[in-house]
Scaffold this active site. Structure first.
Site, short mmCIF file in Angstrom:
data_model
loop_
_atom_site.label_atom_id
_atom_site.label_comp_id
_atom_site.label_asym_id
_atom_site.label_seq_id
_atom_site.Cartn_x
_atom_site.Cartn_y
_atom_site.Cartn_z
N GLY A 50 -3.75 18.74 21.12
CA GLY A 50 -4.23 17.49 20.14
C GLY A 50 -5.59 17.43 20.37
N GLU A 51 -5.91 15.93 20.53
CA GLU A 51 -7.10 15.65 20.84
C GLU A 51 -7.37 14.82 22.22
OE1 GLU A 51 -9.19 16.37 18.41
OE2 GLU A 51 -11.04 15.86 19.84
N SER A 52 -8.07 15.60 23.00
CA SER A 52 -7.96 15.06 24.60
C SER A 52 -8.42 13.61 24.73
CB SER A 52 -8.98 16.09 25.41
OG SER A 52 -10.16 16.19 24.87
N CYS A 81 -4.56 24.11 25.48
CA CYS A 81 -5.77 23.56 24.48
C CYS A 81 -6.18 21.96 25.02
CB CYS A 81 -5.38 23.45 22.98
SG CYS A 81 -6.85 23.62 21.95
N ARG A 108 -15.53 21.84 25.67
CA ARG A 108 -14.72 21.38 24.38
C ARG A 108 -15.14 22.08 23.00
NH1 ARG A 108 -14.29 15.33 23.56
NH2 ARG A 108 -12.84 15.93 22.09
N ILE A 136 -7.25 26.59 17.86
CA ILE A 136 -7.54 25.60 17.11
C ILE A 136 -8.58 24.61 17.49
CG2 ILE A 136 -6.39 23.69 15.45
CD1 ILE A 136 -3.75 25.05 15.94
N ARG A 137 -9.66 24.44 17.11
CA ARG A 137 -10.74 23.75 17.67
C ARG A 137 -10.51 23.84 19.17
NH1 ARG A 137 -8.22 20.19 14.69
NH2 ARG A 137 -7.98 18.82 16.50
N HIS A 172 -2.80 27.88 21.57
CA HIS A 172 -1.61 27.47 21.25
C HIS A 172 -0.35 28.29 21.27
CE1 HIS A 172 -2.35 23.22 19.74
NE2 HIS A 172 -3.97 23.85 19.65
N GLU A 174 2.82 27.95 21.62
CA GLU A 174 3.70 27.67 20.53
C GLU A 174 4.00 28.26 19.49
OE1 GLU A 174 1.50 25.61 21.54
OE2 GLU A 174 1.01 24.16 19.60
N1 GLN Z 1 -10.58 19.88 20.15
C1 GLN Z 1 -9.70 19.16 20.81
C2 GLN Z 1 -10.02 18.30 22.09
O1 GLN Z 1 -11.49 18.50 22.23
C3 GLN Z 1 -8.45 20.29 21.29
C4 GLN Z 1 -8.03 20.95 20.05
C5 GLN Z 1 -6.76 21.30 20.25
O2 GLN Z 1 -5.82 20.89 21.44
N2 GLN Z 1 -6.16 22.05 19.40
O3 GLN Z 1 -9.88 17.86 22.61
#
Ligand code: GLN
Length: 236
Positions: A50-52, A81, A108, A136-137, A172, A174
């Site tokens: 997700g987004e930390s 992630c 990150r 993913i990112r 990921h 999953e």
């Molecule tokens: N870029 C996100 C972060 O810095 C992590 C990306 C992800 O969980 N797919 O939190």
């Protein structure tokens, strides 16, 4: 008789539904975790991607940060992630708060904006040959303590690591497909995760949880906690 461990999935944001499905596929019982009370009812926990930064805000808002920190210091926890970022002791680009249990420095968004998402196949010590990994990112683990075991790599850098009861992936799992079963291109990231899924990483974590619970039942878990996960300094 086979046991089905109850494994929580932190369900504040991110792709928690996919993790719950993956857990069912390895005969674990998923339970969505949204409160401190939910945490008390699970044997292990997955912190999804997700987004930390958003996770940190939501954890604060739900008064979950401290209960979660207590949990991850002793109980089996798998961070993927953003979850990996939350577990790391040191986070860079920018520096940010974390749960601080995994002896690693995690940078990150380390692969730049151009390469937002990537599907690669890399070597793993999990049985069954190379592992497909969806980034993913993604963050990058740039430094690892000696007590951390590397279970999979991407171009020589660690992407799946274990420190006793902590498992962390920068990708990921999953979304992994069995080797040779994925299509090229982005579409299968969102559409086809249930086709030929590769559940080795979730199975490995479910085994970690079962092992921990078995030891806890036999009263032996204290002896098996990892010093880096449970030192007095960490608890302060
Ligand atoms: N870029 C996100 C972060 O810095 C992590 C990306 C992800 O969980 N797919 O939190």
């Amino acid at each position: 008789m086979q046991r089905f461990p109850v494994i929580g999935v932190l369900a504040l944001q991110g792709d928690y539904e996919s993790h719950a499905r993956a857990l069912e596929q390895v005969n674990a019982q998923p339970k969505m975790v949204r409160t401190a009370k939910d945490l008390e009812q699970v044997e292990g926990l997955i912190i999804p991607g997700g987004e930390s930064t958003t996770f940190l805000k939501l954890l604060e808002r739900e008064e979950l940060f401290l209960p979660l920190q207590q949990f991850v210091r002793t109980r089996p926890t798998f961070g993927t992630c953003a979850g990996c970022i939350l577990l790391a002791k040191r986070v860079t680009r920018p520096n940010q708060q974390s749960l601080g249990v995994l002896d690693a420095t995690v940078e990150r968004n380390a692969y730049g904006r151009q390469i937002d998402s990537e599907i690669l196949t890399g070597p793993t010590s999990l049985p069954g040959g190379p592992l497909e990994m969806v980034f993913i990112r993604a963050p990058r683990i740039v430094e690892l303590g000696n007590s951390v075991e590397v279970l999979a790599q991407r171009e020589g850098s660690p992407v799946l690591v274990r420190q006793m009861n902590i498992l962390a992936a920068t990708f990921h799992p999953e979304l992994s497909h069995a080797y040779g079963m994925s299509k090229n291109g982005d579409e299968h990231i969102s559409d086809n995760e249930d086709e030929h899924p590769d559940r080795r990483v979730h199975r490995y974590f479910a085994q970690m949880v079962e092992e921990y619970s078995r030891q806890a039942r036999s009263g032996a878990s204290e002896a098996h906690k990892h010093p880096a996960q449970t030192t007095a300094a960490d608890r302060e």
